[in-house]
Write a protein that holds these residues in place. Structure first.
Motif, PDB file in Angstrom:
ATOM      1  N   PRO A 119       2.127   7.363   1.653  1.00 40.62           N
ATOM      2  CA  PRO A 119       3.088   6.230   2.186  1.00 40.62           C
ATOM      3  C   PRO A 119       2.316   4.772   1.585  1.00 40.62           C
ATOM      4  CG  PRO A 119       3.065   7.488   4.057  1.00 40.62           C
ATOM      5  CD  PRO A 119       1.848   7.903   3.006  1.00 40.62           C
TER       6      PRO A 119
ATOM      7  N   LYS B  16       3.842   2.613  -1.195  1.00 41.63           N
ATOM      8  CA  LYS B  16       3.988   1.192  -1.139  1.00 41.63           C
ATOM      9  C   LYS B  16       3.566   0.266  -2.227  1.00 41.63           C
ATOM     10  CE  LYS B  16       3.495  -2.623   2.494  1.00 41.63           C
ATOM     11  NZ  LYS B  16       3.259  -2.980   3.646  1.00 41.63           N
TER      12      LYS B  16
ATOM     13  N   SER C 267       7.303  13.431  -3.979  1.00 45.55           N
ATOM     14  CA  SER C 267       7.024  11.900  -4.286  1.00 45.55           C
ATOM     15  C   SER C 267       6.848  11.484  -5.902  1.00 45.55           C
ATOM     16  CB  SER C 267       6.038  11.423  -3.438  1.00 45.55           C
ATOM     17  OG  SER C 267       5.723  10.026  -3.694  1.00 45.55           O
TER      18      SER C 267
END
Length: 298
Positions: A160, A164, A205
């Motif tokens: 994550p 970001k 992802s």
């Protein structure tokens, strides 16, 4: 018609035919070749023969977009030269994410490199599964299934952050068959496309991809084109080297690089293709020939 007139008429016909062929034929043009991906080579095989300034000069001469795995102390020089560090170092492949013993240190190192990549606007950070037996590093023996679970737990804590910051983690597959130093890594757990792919696909992802090392995949599995076709959804970075030997991409090795490159191009791959081989001859010539081998006709 008299024989003399017949010969004249025949000669006139041949001349007209010849002129007709000459006027309608198009001059043959030599086909051109281009390198269809982002262009790079690795720092480590050349670090003892070239200074960073020489390396940058050669990269610019060869129209490279970056140099790979360059120590951060040189990133300012890359940036000033209009080059990227196409893939950043992070934790060692000897202390991978499959062992919780190393999670804290690895996550810290990856985040540090993510921050540096963000600062310099460089794209990616390398990461590794690790070895199945880490007792010599202060770790444990890890089964294949435990390794996948442990990797997922580790990347849940750092992916994550990478997303970001807009930085991509590239998990490299390494072969576990060859015992020669820096040509293979016996005991390495992340040694197949499928094993690494199971971890990567868990996250689905755009910022977690497979570093498809053509040499390592050939050593372990072969069937390169099928594996490229079947795994383009997770391939985010590509390395080259000749097989066997991890040397130049010449006729002494077995990989049909033009066909493999065409497969990547057919799948619309647009990322980095980075040469990571151990030079056995004139290093600059070997690199130049490798980029030519990996170019396609247009």
């Amino acid at each position: 018609m008299h024989r003399r007139n017949l010969l004249k008429a025949s000669g006139l016909g041949l001349a007209l035919a010849a002129n007709s062929c000459t006027s309608t034929s198009k001059p043959q043009t030599k086909s051109k070749k281009q390198f269809p991906f982002k262009k790079s080579f690795c720092y480590w095989p050349y670090k003892d023969m070239w200074s960073i300034d020489q390396m940058i000069s050669i990269a610019k001469k060869m129209d490279c977009d970056g140099i790979e795995l360059v120590p951060p102390k040189y990133w300012g020089k890359l940036k000033d030269a209009g080059l990227e560090c196409s893939l950043s170092t992070s934790h060692s492949f000897t202390t991978g994410m499959n062992d919780p013993t190393f999670h804290l240190a690895n996550i810290s190192k990856i985040k540090e490199r993510i921050d540096l990549c963000k600062q310099y606007n460089f794209p990616s950070v390398i990461t590794f599964v690790g070895f199945s037996d880490n007792t010599d590093q202060g770790g444990a023996k890890i089964s294949a299934s435990e390794g996948i679970k442990n990797c997922i737990q580790a990347y849940e804590q750092v992916l994550p952050y990478a997303e970001k910051q807009g930085i991509t983690l590239q998990m490299e597959i390494l072969n576990s068959r060859v015992s020669t130093s820096m040509k293979g890594h016996p005991g390495f757990a992340g040694d197949t496309v499928e094993y690494c792919g199971e971890i990567i696909r868990h996250f689905n992802s755009d910022h977690f991809k497979l570093l498809f090392d053509i040499y390592h995949v050939q050593v372990m599995q072969g069937d390169l084109i099928t594996r490229i076709n079947d795994n383009m959804d997770i391939i985010g970075h590509v390395h080259t080297a000749g097989c066997p030997g991890r040397n130049e991409l010449d006729n002494s090795q077995e990989i049909n690089y033009p066909a493999v490159i065409q497969a990547l191009n057919n799948n619309a791959y647009k990322g980095y293709l980075t040469h990571e081989f151990l030079p056995t001859k004139n290093a600059e010539l070997g690199l130049s020939e490798a980029f030519e081998t990996c170019s396609i006709e247009v």
